[in-house]
Scaffold this motif. Structure first.
Motif, PDB file in Angstrom:
ATOM      1  N   ASP A   7       0.500  -1.082   0.257  1.00 35.57           N
ATOM      2  CA  ASP A   7       0.020   0.290  -0.200  1.00 35.57           C
ATOM      3  C   ASP A   7       1.301   1.309   0.279  1.00 35.57           C
ATOM      4  OD1 ASP A   7      -2.099   1.767   0.044  1.00 35.57           O
ATOM      5  OD2 ASP A   7      -2.409   1.971   2.001  1.00 35.57           O
ATOM      6  N   TYR A   8       0.917   1.883  -1.179  1.00 39.94           N
ATOM      7  CA  TYR A   8       1.758   2.926  -1.280  1.00 39.94           C
ATOM      8  C   TYR A   8       0.914   4.104  -1.384  1.00 39.94           C
ATOM      9  CZ  TYR A   8       4.997  -0.366  -3.055  1.00 39.94           C
ATOM     10  OH  TYR A   8       6.030  -0.664  -3.352  1.00 39.94           O
ATOM     11  N   SER A   9      -0.401   4.443  -0.272  1.00 34.35           N
ATOM     12  CA  SER A   9      -1.306   5.473  -0.501  1.00 34.35           C
ATOM     13  C   SER A   9      -0.245   6.924   0.614  1.00 34.35           C
ATOM     14  CB  SER A   9      -2.766   5.728   0.067  1.00 34.35           C
ATOM     15  OG  SER A   9      -2.416   4.849   1.588  1.00 34.35           O
ATOM     16  N   GLY A  10       0.689   6.135   1.634  1.00 32.05           N
ATOM     17  CA  GLY A  10       1.233   7.340   2.273  1.00 32.05           C
ATOM     18  C   GLY A  10       2.034   8.416   1.665  1.00 32.05           C
ATOM     19  N   PHE A  12       2.345   8.359  -1.441  1.00 32.42           N
ATOM     20  CA  PHE A  12       1.563   9.916  -2.445  1.00 32.42           C
ATOM     21  C   PHE A  12       1.556  10.765  -2.128  1.00 32.42           C
ATOM     22  CE2 PHE A  12       1.769   5.772  -5.806  1.00 32.42           C
ATOM     23  CZ  PHE A  12       1.800   6.194  -5.878  1.00 32.42           C
ATOM     24  N   ILE A  13       0.169  10.446  -0.356  1.00 33.82           N
ATOM     25  CA  ILE A  13       0.206  11.596   0.430  1.00 33.82           C
ATOM     26  C   ILE A  13       1.673  12.301   1.034  1.00 33.82           C
ATOM     27  CG2 ILE A  13      -0.986  12.927   2.052  1.00 33.82           C
ATOM     28  CD1 ILE A  13      -2.254  10.165   2.369  1.00 33.82           C
ATOM     29  N   ILE A  14       3.121  11.872   0.971  1.00 36.02           N
ATOM     30  CA  ILE A  14       4.019  12.719   0.892  1.00 36.02           C
ATOM     31  C   ILE A  14       4.755  13.399  -0.084  1.00 36.02           C
ATOM     32  CG2 ILE A  14       6.430  12.431   2.085  1.00 36.02           C
ATOM     33  CD1 ILE A  14       5.308  10.280   3.670  1.00 36.02           C
ATOM     34  N   PHE A  16       2.175  14.605  -2.555  1.00 35.71           N
ATOM     35  CA  PHE A  16       2.369  15.792  -2.602  1.00 35.71           C
ATOM     36  C   PHE A  16       2.157  17.264  -1.841  1.00 35.71           C
ATOM     37  CE2 PHE A  16      -0.854  12.895  -5.277  1.00 35.71           C
ATOM     38  CZ  PHE A  16      -0.377  13.554  -6.401  1.00 35.71           C
ATOM     39  N   VAL A  17       1.951  16.371   0.022  1.00 34.54           N
ATOM     40  CA  VAL A  17       2.487  17.382   0.338  1.00 34.54           C
ATOM     41  C   VAL A  17       4.094  18.473   0.463  1.00 34.54           C
ATOM     42  CG1 VAL A  17       3.090  18.241   2.703  1.00 34.54           C
ATOM     43  CG2 VAL A  17       1.255  17.085   2.345  1.00 34.54           C
TER      44      VAL A  17
END
Length: 63
Positions: A7-10, A12-14, A16-17
């Motif tokens: 799960d690589y969603s974290g 991608f969030i980092i 974008f931040v």
């Protein structure tokens, strides 16, 4: 049992931040300095837009 899918969603969030927070901070600083130092606020606005263009261009240019 070991999960086979990651799960690589974290990540991608980092990313974008990192891409979106510095231009927002620069724009807020420019907005706060707008009344007293007009030329300095314009420089901060230009830096914010430049950071956003370069950041998005480098990260999304390879797609």
């Amino acid at each position: 049992m070991i999960p086979l899918e990651a799960d690589y969603s974290g990540i991608f969030i980092i990313i974008f931040v990192i891409l979106l927070v510095p231009p927002l901070v620069l724009a807020v600083i420019g907005f706060l300095l707008r009344k007293k130092y007009k030329e300095v606020s314009v420089v901060f606005y230009i830096l914010a837009v430049l950071y956003l263009i370069v950041g998005l261009g480098l990260c999304f240019g390879g797609l």
